[in-house]
Design a protein around this motif. Structure first.
Motif, short mmCIF file in Angstrom:
data_model
loop_
_atom_site.label_atom_id
_atom_site.label_comp_id
_atom_site.label_asym_id
_atom_site.label_seq_id
_atom_site.Cartn_x
_atom_site.Cartn_y
_atom_site.Cartn_z
N ARG A 238 0.83 -1.20 0.00
CA ARG A 238 0.00 0.00 0.00
C ARG A 238 0.86 1.24 0.00
NH1 ARG A 238 -5.07 -1.80 1.68
NH2 ARG A 238 -4.93 -3.86 2.63
N ILE A 239 0.20 2.32 -0.29
CA ILE A 239 0.90 3.60 -0.26
C ILE A 239 0.09 4.57 0.58
CG2 ILE A 239 -0.22 4.57 -2.28
CD1 ILE A 239 2.49 5.76 -3.03
N GLN A 240 0.79 5.46 1.18
CA GLN A 240 0.13 6.43 2.05
C GLN A 240 0.78 7.79 1.83
OE1 GLN A 240 -0.03 4.64 5.86
NE2 GLN A 240 -1.46 6.16 6.65
N GLN A 241 -0.03 8.79 1.82
CA GLN A 241 0.51 10.12 1.57
C GLN A 241 0.95 10.76 2.88
OE1 GLN A 241 -2.17 12.54 -0.66
NE2 GLN A 241 -1.14 12.01 -2.56
N ARG A 242 2.08 11.42 2.80
CA ARG A 242 2.49 12.24 3.95
C ARG A 242 2.37 13.68 3.52
NH1 ARG A 242 8.11 11.18 5.36
NH2 ARG A 242 7.66 12.58 7.10
N ASN A 243 3.02 14.55 4.24
CA ASN A 243 2.90 15.94 3.83
C ASN A 243 3.76 16.22 2.61
OD1 ASN A 243 4.85 15.19 5.52
ND2 ASN A 243 4.73 16.95 6.91
N GLY A 244 3.24 17.07 1.76
CA GLY A 244 3.97 17.43 0.56
C GLY A 244 3.98 16.28 -0.44
N ARG B 273 -6.32 19.04 0.99
CA ARG B 273 -7.52 18.24 0.75
C ARG B 273 -7.94 18.32 -0.71
NH1 ARG B 273 -11.43 20.17 5.43
NH2 ARG B 273 -10.05 21.96 5.30
N SER B 274 -8.50 17.26 -1.19
CA SER B 274 -9.01 17.23 -2.55
C SER B 274 -10.52 17.00 -2.48
CB SER B 274 -8.38 16.09 -3.35
OG SER B 274 -6.99 16.11 -3.21
N VAL B 275 -11.20 17.59 -3.43
CA VAL B 275 -12.65 17.45 -3.45
C VAL B 275 -13.04 16.65 -4.69
CG1 VAL B 275 -14.84 18.62 -3.61
CG2 VAL B 275 -13.03 19.57 -2.21
N GLY C 112 -11.63 10.90 4.92
CA GLY C 112 -12.30 12.06 4.34
C GLY C 112 -13.73 12.10 4.80
N SER C 113 -14.48 12.96 4.16
CA SER C 113 -15.87 13.09 4.56
C SER C 113 -16.69 13.58 3.37
CB SER C 113 -15.99 14.06 5.73
OG SER C 113 -15.43 15.30 5.36
N ARG D 153 -20.47 16.27 -2.07
CA ARG D 153 -19.12 16.09 -2.61
C ARG D 153 -18.27 15.38 -1.58
NH1 ARG D 153 -17.04 21.80 -4.06
NH2 ARG D 153 -17.37 22.00 -1.83
N LEU D 154 -17.30 14.67 -2.10
CA LEU D 154 -16.43 13.92 -1.20
C LEU D 154 -15.14 14.69 -0.98
CD1 LEU D 154 -15.83 11.24 0.28
CD2 LEU D 154 -14.82 10.43 -1.82
N VAL D 155 -14.85 14.94 0.26
CA VAL D 155 -13.61 15.65 0.57
C VAL D 155 -12.60 14.62 1.04
CG1 VAL D 155 -12.55 17.43 1.97
CG2 VAL D 155 -14.90 17.68 1.24
N ILE D 156 -11.51 14.50 0.30
CA ILE D 156 -10.50 13.51 0.60
C ILE D 156 -9.28 14.19 1.19
CG2 ILE D 156 -9.16 11.59 -0.32
CD1 ILE D 156 -10.98 11.63 -2.75
N LYS D 157 -8.77 13.60 2.22
CA LYS D 157 -7.57 14.16 2.84
C LYS D 157 -6.37 13.75 2.00
CE LYS D 157 -5.77 14.52 7.47
NZ LYS D 157 -5.73 13.77 8.74
#
Lengths: 112, 376
Positions: A34-40, B243-245, B275-276, B282-286
């Motif tokens: 899996r992959i996970q995002q960190r900051n940036g 965040r992405s929408v 996300g929520s 709309r879906l807000v993805i972190k």
């Protein structure tokens, strides 16, 4: 009767053994990458569900050397030992594992 | 199809007939390319649908013809007899021609004339007893068009079905003549077993079926070779820095016939984020995600086998679980139902039913500040 009973013990034992071996190497147990995002732009790659016959410490060492990245071994309550690497190493891990004799079908690469 | 049904009214018969006649020829021409190269999988699916649709149209047309026949019986009788005789005559004249033409027909739209054929048979049976009035005139026409004998006969037959529409008849006649010989041959393809007593051959019936199918519902024709399942691409834009929408989740879910919750759960599990859903659906993805990335994940949700677009190495990545595409018939027309905590996917087009893996989110690594996590 007593002889039969004695005999009947053996098949059960064999079955258990068989089941045990099947579960360890069965294809139903996938290796999840899996992959996970960190900051940036930073990301983490995790490898979970490594079969028991492989030593995660040695594998981690090999990964770190091969991919030139850092990583750790994380103990998780549910997932057991998880290898965690810095950066997006998913495809590299997948190719590394397949080159070293793990079947492609047992590897699942997740992520975007 | 839907357009034809309203035309059911007897008052509109004429129009319908006209429309049918006009559309048939072009359809037949188009049908040729598709017919010779039948793709088994696609065709089976399409054929399943088509089988249902075809007969209904046939019935309608039968009814239409029957009604028309009742009203116009007297007028029709003479014409019908003419048809019969025409067929016989041309066969005699141009056995060689017809023989050569029939084999070439293969790809044929013999089915195009199906409605007509049915009516022809009825009429023949009913009206064969009565004597033909205008035989001579027909013979003249036939002799004039000997070169195209068999095909012309068929066209004439078609025309005769609309005895009231003289003008249209003229137009119809002109069209077939103007057209190249190919459709003509196609038309004659339906003849061989009608005019003679021999049994029809499988390929003939097959080609006839396909052409009828395509004539009945042109929608299949355009999409049959490649039935495309299209979904609007996910519209992703950034909200703030982290965040992405995903704006059109609900639309996409509707298109796939899936619960948004299920899709969202899959997205989060795959992308390793949370996300929520906001008030506007709309879906807000972190996290930062691009449209292409979300599209990839959606593709895997649907189950179209695609390797990651990123992949520089040539590893085939097996599609993990497929929640939309039917495994047996590749159709996207499936429903997902939950029974006893297990999801079952049932296919609408082939009726297959299989259980689907539950979505599991895997290991979530520690990201961000630990102090924040502890607080939450």
């Amino acid at each position: 009767m007593s002889v039969q009973n004695l005999n009947s013990v053996d098949p059960f034992a064999e079955e258990e053994i068989l089941q045990g071996t099947e579960n360890v190497g069965s294809s139903s147990e996938y290796i999840h990458i899996r992959i996970q995002q960190r900051n940036g732009r930073k990301t983490l790659t995790t490898l979970q569900g490594l079969p028991k016959q492989y030593d995660p410490k040695k594998l981690l060492k090999a990964f770190k050397k091969e991919f030139a990245c850092n990583g750790t071994l994380v103990d998780d309550d549910k997932m057991g030992q998880v290898i965690q690497l810095q950066g997006d190493q998913r495809l590299k891990i997948a190719s590394f594992l397949t080159d070293n004799g793990i079947e492609k079908a047992t590897i699942k690469v997740h992520g975007f | 199809m839907s357009a034809e049904e309203p035309l059911f009214d007897p008052s509109l018969k004429k129009r319908k007939k006209k429309a049918v006649a006009f559309t048939e020829d072009p359809l037949g021409a188009e049908a040729d390319p598709t017919a010779p190269a039948p793709e088994t999988i696609d065709n089976t699916t399409t054929s399943g649908e088509a089988v249902d649709l075809g007969p209904t149209t046939a019935h309608e047309q039968m009814k239409m013809n029957g009604e028309g026949g009742d009203e116009d019986f007297k007028a029709m009788f003479g014409d019908l007899k003419k048809k019969k005789k025409k067929k016989e005559i041309p066969m005699d004249f141009g056995d060689g021609d017809s023989g050569t033409s029939t084999p070439t027909i293969i790809g044929a739209a013999p089915a195009i004339t199906e409605d007509l054929d049915f009516s022809d048979i009825k009429k023949k049976k009913k009206k064969s007893k009565k004597a033909a009035l205008d035989m001579e005139a027909f013979e003249k026409e036939l002799s004039g068009s000997k070169s195209k004998s068999a095909a012309d006969d068929d066209e004439d037959v078609e025309i005769e079905h609309n005895p009231n529409l003289d003008i249209d008849d003229a137009d119809l006649e002109n069209d077939p003549f103007a057209q190249p010989d190919v459709p003509v041959g196609v038309d004659s393809g339906s003849e061989p077993w009608l005019s003679s007593d021999r049994d029809y051959v499988y390929p003939e019936l097959l080609s006839r079926f396909y052409s009828l199918l395509h004539a009945a519902n042109p929608a299949l024709l355009s999409s049959s070779s490649q039935k495309r399942y299209t979904i609007a691409p996910p519209s992703i834009h950034r909200e703030g820095n982290k965040r992405s929408v995903f704006a059109n989740v609900t639309d996409i879910c509707k298109k796939m016939h899936r619960q948004p919750e299920h899709v969202i759960q899959f997205l989060f599990a795959e992308m390793g984020t949370t996300g929520s859903v906001d008030g506007a659906g709309r879906l807000v993805i972190k996290g930062r995600f691009q449209q292409k990335q979300v599209e990839n994940v959606l593709r895997r949700y649907i189950g179209v086998s695609t390797s990651l677009s990123i992949s520089p190495c040539k590893i085939y990545i097996p599609p993990p679980v497929e929640y939309v595409a039917c495994k047996t018939c590749k159709s996207m027309d499936t429903l997902l139902t939950k029974e006893n905590r297990i999801f079952f996917m049932s296919c609408e087009s082939c009726g297959s039913r299989r259980s689907v893996n539950a979505i599991k989110s895997g290991f979530q690594a520690q990201v961000g500040k630990r102090s924040k996590n502890r607080a939450a």
